[in-house]
Design an enzyme around this catalytic site. Sequence first.
Site, PDB file in Angstrom:
ATOM      1  N   LYS A 171      -7.484   1.576  -3.031  1.00 19.48           N
ATOM      2  CA  LYS A 171      -7.097   1.123  -1.696  1.00 19.48           C
ATOM      3  C   LYS A 171      -7.264   2.249  -0.668  1.00 19.48           C
ATOM      4  O   LYS A 171      -7.627   1.991   0.488  1.00 19.48           O
ATOM      5  CB  LYS A 171      -5.644   0.632  -1.709  1.00 19.48           C
ATOM      6  N   LYS A 200       0.307   4.801   8.733  1.00 13.97           N
ATOM      7  CA  LYS A 200       1.001   4.997   7.456  1.00 13.97           C
ATOM      8  C   LYS A 200       0.002   5.167   6.317  1.00 13.97           C
ATOM      9  O   LYS A 200       0.094   6.094   5.508  1.00 13.97           O
ATOM     10  CB  LYS A 200       1.927   3.814   7.185  1.00 13.97           C
ATOM     11  N   THR A 208       0.859  -1.185   0.000  1.00 18.10           N
ATOM     12  CA  THR A 208       0.000   0.000   0.000  1.00 18.10           C
ATOM     13  C   THR A 208       0.891   1.228   0.000  1.00 18.10           C
ATOM     14  O   THR A 208       1.624   1.476   0.959  1.00 18.10           O
ATOM     15  CB  THR A 208      -0.922   0.008   1.225  1.00 18.10           C
TER      16      THR A 208
END
Length: 290
Positions: free
Chosen positions: A175, A243, A100
């Site tokens: 995502k 993150k 990701t």
Amino acid sequence: MSDRKINTLGFIGLGVMGAPMAGHLLKSGLRVLAYNRSPAKTQAWHERFPQGEICTSLEQLASEVDVVSLCVGNDNDVRETVRAMLPYLKAGVIILDHTTTSSALAQEMHALCAKHHVQFLDCPVSGGQAGAENGLLTIMCGGDEATFERVRPILAQYSQYQRHFGASGAGQGAKMVNQILVVNVLQGLAEGITLGKALGLDIEALVDTLKRGAANSWQLENRGLTMSEGKFDFGFAVDWAIKDLGIVQDCAQSLGLNLTATQDILARYQNISANGYGREDTSALIRQFE
């Protein structure tokens, strides 16, 4: 797009997600090579999947693969890994990045790889550790669609659903939306479970009832009880959520969007991590009420 025959698959990054994903590749019947920066994880993977092969360097793996999957940590990890591999990759090799990252990083790597006649697809996944272990991940892809269709049988070795969303970076965009939905559901679940406990409700009965109605979600079914019991030693870590939400926040700001609820949840996660719970599952969001 190259039509080079696919004989050898590579996998880089053998963490809680990558290790089982690489293991599922062995079902393809093709040769599978694996590598991790930490030799201990590489050896542990080989002990678990002895029919696979391990490499002691990125250069060794890069020189032999036709398709290579990445599942590493962040933008810089992907950038460093790809740059290290490129001098050794043959023309026509396909890189599938399951990390990701930001959409900008995906676009940067796509352009860099194209100069070396290598295809780069951003292919982030959803489904967590359980999805990786059971080969039931969902994959969101950005990049060349014909290349995506060519590697779809490979992606299907460790996923139940694969979808192409558009040009390079589009998979990472999908995502980001996924992560927004997940953490906002977790925030609602944390508040609801906290209220239910304060009211003295039977939480097991509550979860069993709510999952049969409009409030149902994957998070409710899989995290409702464990949240109420203070069990967080599994799943997707708080620090990884921080993150990912940082990527979302940067993207939103670049588009002039103010995603206030997601920003608020990010701050809550940062506080939880600062209190020493950064490696716990994201359902530890309920700790804000302790």
